[in-house]
Design an enzyme around this catalytic site. Structure first.
Site, PDB file in Angstrom:
ATOM      1  N   ASP A  80       2.895  -4.435   8.131  1.00 37.99           N
ATOM      2  CA  ASP A  80       1.677  -3.651   7.962  1.00 37.99           C
ATOM      3  C   ASP A  80       0.503  -4.635   8.126  1.00 37.99           C
ATOM      4  OD1 ASP A  80      -0.580  -2.423   7.035  1.00 37.99           O
ATOM      5  OD2 ASP A  80       0.258  -1.819   5.103  1.00 37.99           O
ATOM      6  N   HIS A 101       0.865  -1.190   0.000  1.00 34.50           N
ATOM      7  CA  HIS A 101       0.000   0.000   0.000  1.00 34.50           C
ATOM      8  C   HIS A 101       0.904   1.244   0.000  1.00 34.50           C
ATOM      9  CE1 HIS A 101      -2.887   2.893   1.797  1.00 34.50           C
ATOM     10  NE2 HIS A 101      -3.850   2.034   1.504  1.00 34.50           N
ATOM     11  N   GLN A 118      -4.805  -5.242   6.997  1.00 37.75           N
ATOM     12  CA  GLN A 118      -5.822  -6.171   6.494  1.00 37.75           C
ATOM     13  C   GLN A 118      -5.815  -7.488   7.261  1.00 37.75           C
ATOM     14  OE1 GLN A 118      -8.136  -5.262   4.562  1.00 37.75           O
ATOM     15  NE2 GLN A 118      -7.258  -3.339   3.870  1.00 37.75           N
ATOM     16  N   CYS A 148      -4.750   2.396  -3.633  1.00 32.34           N
ATOM     17  CA  CYS A 148      -3.507   2.925  -3.032  1.00 32.34           C
ATOM     18  C   CYS A 148      -2.359   1.946  -3.223  1.00 32.34           C
ATOM     19  CB  CYS A 148      -3.682   3.258  -1.555  1.00 32.34           C
ATOM     20  SG  CYS A 148      -4.885   4.530  -1.259  1.00 32.34           S
ATOM     21  N   LYS A 199     -10.454  -0.483  10.573  1.00 36.45           N
ATOM     22  CA  LYS A 199     -10.616  -1.746   9.823  1.00 36.45           C
ATOM     23  C   LYS A 199     -10.969  -2.895  10.766  1.00 36.45           C
ATOM     24  CE  LYS A 199      -7.428  -0.127   6.332  1.00 36.45           C
ATOM     25  NZ  LYS A 199      -8.027   0.177   5.040  1.00 36.45           N
TER      26      LYS A 199
HETATM   27  C1  PLP Z   1      -2.643  -2.887   3.616  1.00 37.33           C
HETATM   28  C2  PLP Z   1      -2.925  -1.479   4.072  1.00 37.33           C
HETATM   29  N1  PLP Z   1      -1.942  -0.761   4.617  1.00 37.33           N
HETATM   30  C3  PLP Z   1      -2.148   0.488   5.058  1.00 37.33           C
HETATM   31  C4  PLP Z   1      -3.366   1.098   4.949  1.00 37.33           C
HETATM   32  C5  PLP Z   1      -3.518   2.500   5.432  1.00 37.33           C
HETATM   33  O1  PLP Z   1      -4.411   2.566   6.502  1.00 37.33           O
HETATM   34  P1  PLP Z   1      -4.867   3.980   7.092  1.00 37.33           P
HETATM   35  O2  PLP Z   1      -5.264   4.809   5.913  1.00 37.33           O
HETATM   36  O3  PLP Z   1      -6.007   3.654   8.000  1.00 37.33           O
HETATM   37  O4  PLP Z   1      -3.685   4.543   7.814  1.00 37.33           O
HETATM   38  C6  PLP Z   1      -4.420   0.404   4.365  1.00 37.33           C
HETATM   39  C7  PLP Z   1      -5.733   1.045   4.165  1.00 37.33           C
HETATM   40  O5  PLP Z   1      -6.433   0.779   3.229  1.00 37.33           O
HETATM   41  C8  PLP Z   1      -4.203  -0.931   3.932  1.00 37.33           C
HETATM   42  O6  PLP Z   1      -5.185  -1.654   3.373  1.00 37.33           O
END
Ligand code: PLP
Length: 404
Positions: free
Chosen positions: A201, A128, A204, A362, A227
């Site tokens: 990270d 991401h 998910q 993203c 999430k």
């Molecule tokens: C795999 C992953 N990493 C990071 C993020 C970023 O999360 P946030 O925008 O809540 O900081 C997301 C959000 O869609 C994600 O799916």
């Protein structure tokens, strides 16, 4: 235990341990009748118990934390710190390893910027943007681990790429596009083998897979509350290395003693929580963790896995559809339809009351690798069921009819 959580558990047990999403849906006021929400990977709907916790924390219980000597503030401080303890327990960490941040994005920025030894960082093709851009901004040299043919991070390739110049390996536990799951334990062995740290990270993964920090072996783990059926504006950075990191943002709460000549800092985790924290959100996140834990992430994992399998089977029957990611992807199904832009798919589905996501998610480097500008993505939550899959499939037949 709060009433709705107890009800959810009772319903779950009455189904013989299998999730009863139809009944659980009643806990989610956002899931209105006739609407099929298949976008839980972007953000999960909130159970009433979370909304109630936030309302109480912002209403009758409201006060600031860590400052007041009066009872209301002391109680709120206890509630805020109880949320930290609960999160620590949920992920198998210690409470002094938990920093409340705004979300996964802020957690990664914190590590990328405060790490004392910025060298090379190994990322992967499926990351991401929030696990790419923070490293670039903080001046790390980025290397990219490729994927296997079925959309997993290729750890054999990582083993061949890693050198002592790598100070960090930063990878997604579960891909937000492909749903593929990383073997975190092996990634940790590889990173530690060259003296690098491993940041995961977990955005998910946290609502879909049971996680245990001790077993995973990573050094840093980040996720976002929204999430995990909790509120926006709060996330978690778990790190076993907090004591090694210098302060990040300066301000109130993160200090020990301030003079104009010199400031000394509070120990971790307070050292990383400058300013008035997200009090209401922390309390509501606590309620979300209680709710999810009462149902059981393992049960959610099994339930979503069955929905993914049913969806992939149904979508395979369309000649025009390409499926991305492995068959055992977790809670997420990305696909493309020949000759139809994903935005058109999502717009037509919306007319049938089916909410999916269309776009680059993203993850533009991953889209470049797949050779598409965007994909359509259906993603599940604990409240999703076969009627959502059926509505998706009906909607896709309609797309096929419209586009011939
Ligand atoms: C795999 C992953 N990493 C990071 C993020 C970023 O999360 P946030 O925008 O809540 O900081 C997301 C959000 O869609 C994600 O799916």
């Amino acid at each position: 235990m709060v009433a709705t959580t107890a009800r959810a558990m009772a319903r779950w047990e009455s189904e013989g341990g299998a999730l009863a999403p139809r009944a659980l849906r009643d806990d989610f006021p956002g899931l209105t009748d006739g609407w099929h929400y298949l976008d839980s990977a972007v953000t999960a709907q909130k159970p009433q118990v979370v909304i109630d916790a936030a309302t109480r924390a912002m209403g009758v219980d409201y006060a600031s934390v860590h400052r007041g000597v009066y009872a209301r503030s002391a109680n709120m401080t206890q509630a805020y710190e109880a949320a930290r303890r609960r999160v620590a327990q949920f992920i198998g960490g210690r409470e002094d390893e938990i920093v409340f941040v705004r979300g996964a994005t802020e957690g990664i920025n914190l590590i990328a910027q405060t790490h004392r030894d910025k060298g090379r960082v190994l990322l992967s093709t499926l990351e991401h943007h929030s696990n790419i851009v923070p490293w670039q901004l903080a001046g790390w040299q980025v290397d990219v681990c490729p994927l296997t043919a079925d959309g997993r991070i290729d750890l054999d390739a990582a083993a061949a790429m890693l050198t002592p110049a790598h100070k960090m390996v930063a990878l997604a536990h579960v891909s937000n596009v492909l749903g593929s799951v990383l073997d975190v334990t092996r990634a940790a062995e590889l990173a530690h083998g060259v003296g690098a740290e491993l940041l995961i990270d977990g955005c998910q993964a946290i609502p879909r897979l049971p996680v245990d920090m001790a077993a995973l072996g990573c050094d840093h783990y980040v996720f976002s509350g929204h999430k995990l059926y909790g509120p926006t504006g709060i996330g978690v950075l778990w790190s076993r290395k907090l004591a090694d990191l210098p302060p990040w943002q300066g301000g109130g709460s993160m200090i020990d003693r301030v003079t104009f000549e010199r400031t000394t800092y509070a120990p971790a985790p307070m050292r990383f929580e400058a300013g008035t924290p997200a009090i209401v959100e922390a309390v509501a996140l606590h309620a979300a963790v209680d709710y999810v834990d009462a149902i059981g992430v393992a049960a959610i994992h099994a339930h979503e896995g069955a929905l993914v399998a049913a969806t992939r089977d149904a979508l395979r029957k369309f000649n025009s559809i390409t499926l991305y990611g492995p068959d055992d992807s977790v809670g997420i199904v990305s696909f493309a339809m020949a000759g139809v832009h994903p935005h058109d798919i999502a717009t037509i589905l919306d007319e049938s009351g089916v909410a999916i996501r269309a776009g680059h998610h993203c993850a533009q480097p991953l889209m470049d690798y797949l050779g598409v500008p965007a994909t359509a993505r259906a993603s599940f939550g604990l409240y999703s069921d076969e009627s959502d899959v059926a509505a998706l499939v009906d909607g896709l037949h309609r797309v096929t009819r419209i586009f011939g």
